[in-house]
Design a protein around this motif. Structure first.
Motif, PDB file in Angstrom:
ATOM      1  N   PRO A 152       0.730  -1.313  -0.107  1.00  0.00           N
ATOM      2  CA  PRO A 152       0.144  -0.059   0.075  1.00  0.00           C
ATOM      3  C   PRO A 152       1.047   1.266   0.014  1.00  0.00           C
ATOM      4  N   ALA A 153       0.439   2.276  -0.638  1.00  0.00           N
ATOM      5  CA  ALA A 153       1.236   3.622  -0.532  1.00  0.00           C
ATOM      6  C   ALA A 153       1.286   3.871   0.871  1.00  0.00           C
ATOM      7  N   GLY A 154       2.472   4.535   1.120  1.00  0.00           N
ATOM      8  CA  GLY A 154       2.828   4.945   2.444  1.00  0.00           C
ATOM      9  C   GLY A 154       3.769   3.791   3.172  1.00  0.00           C
ATOM     10  N   THR A 155       3.927   2.715   2.746  1.00  0.00           N
ATOM     11  CA  THR A 155       4.568   1.604   3.379  1.00  0.00           C
ATOM     12  C   THR A 155       5.978   2.346   3.907  1.00  0.00           C
ATOM     13  N   PRO A 156       6.266   2.120   4.838  1.00  0.00           N
ATOM     14  CA  PRO A 156       7.784   2.521   5.538  1.00  0.00           C
ATOM     15  C   PRO A 156       8.710   2.027   4.591  1.00  0.00           C
ATOM     16  N   GLY A 157       9.687   2.649   4.381  1.00  0.00           N
ATOM     17  CA  GLY A 157      10.820   2.373   3.536  1.00  0.00           C
ATOM     18  C   GLY A 157      10.596   2.284   1.830  1.00  0.00           C
ATOM     19  N   LEU A 158       9.427   2.788   1.597  1.00  0.00           N
ATOM     20  CA  LEU A 158       9.006   3.106   0.117  1.00  0.00           C
ATOM     21  C   LEU A 158       8.858   4.449  -0.185  1.00  0.00           C
ATOM     22  N   SER A 159       9.741   4.651  -1.255  1.00  0.00           N
ATOM     23  CA  SER A 159       9.850   6.264  -1.708  1.00  0.00           C
ATOM     24  C   SER A 159       9.506   6.291  -2.863  1.00  0.00           C
ATOM     25  N   CYS A 160       8.932   7.440  -3.435  1.00  0.00           N
ATOM     26  CA  CYS A 160       8.479   7.503  -4.915  1.00  0.00           C
ATOM     27  C   CYS A 160       8.561   9.064  -5.291  1.00  0.00           C
ATOM     28  N   SER A 161       9.422   9.186  -6.380  1.00  0.00           N
ATOM     29  CA  SER A 161       9.835  10.272  -6.963  1.00  0.00           C
ATOM     30  C   SER A 161       9.279  10.462  -8.461  1.00  0.00           C
ATOM     31  N   PRO A 162       8.494  11.600  -8.505  1.00  0.00           N
ATOM     32  CA  PRO A 162       7.889  11.751 -10.091  1.00  0.00           C
ATOM     33  C   PRO A 162       9.173  12.059 -10.927  1.00  0.00           C
ATOM     34  N   LEU A 163       9.154  11.445 -12.376  1.00  0.00           N
ATOM     35  CA  LEU A 163       9.903  11.710 -13.180  1.00  0.00           C
ATOM     36  C   LEU A 163       9.666  12.781 -14.254  1.00  0.00           C
ATOM     37  N   GLN A 164      10.709  13.593 -14.803  1.00  0.00           N
ATOM     38  CA  GLN A 164      10.371  14.564 -15.978  1.00  0.00           C
ATOM     39  C   GLN A 164      10.659  13.882 -17.126  1.00  0.00           C
ATOM     40  N   THR A 165       9.768  13.308 -17.783  1.00  0.00           N
ATOM     41  CA  THR A 165       9.744  12.303 -18.853  1.00  0.00           C
ATOM     42  C   THR A 165       9.396  13.122 -20.164  1.00  0.00           C
ATOM     43  N   TRP A 166       9.680  12.326 -21.325  1.00  0.00           N
ATOM     44  CA  TRP A 166       9.350  12.935 -22.784  1.00  0.00           C
ATOM     45  C   TRP A 166       7.729  12.927 -22.898  1.00  0.00           C
ATOM     46  N   ASP A 167       7.213  12.014 -22.443  1.00  0.00           N
ATOM     47  CA  ASP A 167       5.604  11.801 -22.558  1.00  0.00           C
ATOM     48  C   ASP A 167       5.186  12.307 -21.312  1.00  0.00           C
ATOM     49  N   GLN A 168       4.369  13.371 -21.264  1.00  0.00           N
ATOM     50  CA  GLN A 168       3.730  13.960 -19.979  1.00  0.00           C
ATOM     51  C   GLN A 168       2.282  13.300 -20.001  1.00  0.00           C
ATOM     52  N   THR A 169       1.994  12.921 -21.047  1.00  0.00           N
ATOM     53  CA  THR A 169       0.410  12.323 -20.805  1.00  0.00           C
ATOM     54  C   THR A 169       0.376  11.159 -20.073  1.00  0.00           C
ATOM     55  N   ARG A 170       1.628  10.513 -19.732  1.00  0.00           N
ATOM     56  CA  ARG A 170       1.575   9.354 -18.929  1.00  0.00           C
ATOM     57  C   ARG A 170       2.632   9.414 -17.978  1.00  0.00           C
ATOM     58  N   ARG A 171       2.295   9.771 -16.721  1.00  0.00           N
ATOM     59  CA  ARG A 171       3.021   9.912 -15.630  1.00  0.00           C
ATOM     60  C   ARG A 171       3.916   8.605 -15.111  1.00  0.00           C
TER      61      ARG A 171
END
Length: 375
Positions: free
Chosen positions: A182-201
């Motif tokens: 589940p989101a927020g699990t301790p030790g789990l990190s998530c960073s958004p990427l600046q990608t070529w196709d912004q229509t799919r994150r």
């Protein structure tokens, strides 16, 4: 085998086309792509809770409609035409398909119903843009009665907005396991990427000393090669259907533009060279459509798994190349404005480039097909 669509399937296709044309036009696409979450929450609620699209191919026992790959491919083709910004692909195609191919009975009962109703946004962690199970990128080991996970997932679709992350992890040199985090699990990190196709994150997900209970492992145990290939085939085929829709829209945009643009006193659609290039696009699209829906019909017919795997791989290879070709031609035939931000072909070109490397490149799939045929 009868490859023609039934009346119900045509109704699904036409209803999806009409709905997305009204709710996700170019302006809505750009607004969603520029938003903080990368999708329109209201539209996502309509898709999941009101229209029931998330439930299409999920069994009735888990709150789904119990339909097949053809119906799901019809929806994805129309989503690809409109470059739909939503967690549909990550939740339904990746997460739900992985659960149905690899998950235990308990996991299916727990996670499929909320995915089917659109209440749960889920995704599957991919180590790279290539085929998902080639090398998971995550290691799991026993820690008391539970598990400890470490690793990196370089390109996770909708990783930031997902409420559930499914992770394939390697236990040893030969065994893989599927875990639900589940989101927020301790030790789990998530960073958004600046990608070529912004229509799919996409996002980078890191797992460092992630401690999980025994119940977090959700696979059936001793994942077989056949089960993994079944998942790969389904995901690749449905991505091919989405790419098919993108290619069709590239042709539609080009036909509309060339019918309006005048040069040397006449519409450029009247020029023989323009007609030939549009005809080449149409031939490529129709060939791809035949292969994509033939593979989907074969999957629904219960064909031998290896045959399904090869057909899906062939469809993905051809669809990737067709989409890229049509997006490239659309930019060329739009002339000097084809690559500018105000016109849509550049959005489809970016999606075509990104998608051709995702879930296996054409070269990777053809190598697999050749190895299977000549083995």
């Amino acid at each position: 085998m009868n490859f023609s669509l039934t009346d119900d399937q045509r109704m699904i296709r036409d209803a999806a086309a009409d709905f997305l044309a009204q709710t996700h036009d170019s302006a809505a696409l750009r607004a969603a792509a520029d938003s903080a979450g990368g999708f329109d929450v209201r539209l996502w609620t309509q898709i999941g809770a009101e229209l029931g699209w998330c439930a299409t191919a999920i069994p009735e026992a888990y709150g789904g409609l119990g339909l097949g790959q053809v119906e799901l491919a019809l929806l994805l083709e129309q989503m690809g035409r409109r470059q739909l910004c939503s967690p549909f692909f990550s939740s339904v195609v990746l997460a739900a398909t992985a659960l149905q191919s690899l998950g235990s009975a308990a996991a299916l009962s727990q996670w499929l119903p909320p995915i089917a109703s659109g209440e749960l946004r889920a995704t599957l962690g991919l180590a790279a843009h290539g085929v998902a199970v080639a090398e998971p990128g995550v290691r799991a080991r026993r820690e008391g009665q539970g598990w400890r996970l470490d690793g990196d997932l370089a390109h996770v679709p909708d990783g930031v907005s997902a409420e559930l992350l499914l992770v394939l992890a390697r236990l040893d040199e030969s065994e893989l396991a599927l875990f639900a985090l589940p989101a927020g699990t301790p030790g789990l990190s998530c960073s958004p990427l600046q990608t070529w196709d912004q229509t799919r994150r996409l996002a980078h997900v890191g797992l460092k000393d992630v401690q999980l209970e025994a119940a977090a492992r959700v696979d059936r145990g001793d994942l077989s090669l056949a089960a993994l290939q079944d998942f790969e085939a389904c995901a690749a085929l449905l991505l091919a259907a989405e790419q098919l829709g993108g290619a069709q829209q590239c042709l539609d945009l080009t036909l509309a533009y060339t019918a309006e643009r005048a040069q040397f006193g006449q519409k450029i659609a009247a020029f023989q060279a323009v007609k030939h290039r549009c005809a080449e696009m149409m031939v490529a699209i129709e060939s791809t459509r035949s292969l994509v829906y033939g593979a989907a019909a074969q999957a629904d017919s219960g064909a031998e798994p290896q045959a399904q795997y090869l057909e899906a791989g062939a469809a993905k290879a051809l669809a990737s190349e067709t989409f890229f070709f049509c997006a490239q031609e659309a930019i060329q035939l739009h002339g000097g404005v084809g690559f500018t931000w105000e016109y849509d072909p550049q959005l489809y070109f970016k999606r075509a480039q990104a998608g051709s490397h995702w879930l296996g490149t054409p070269e990777q799939w053809r190598e697999r097909i050749a190895a299977a045929l000549f083995d």
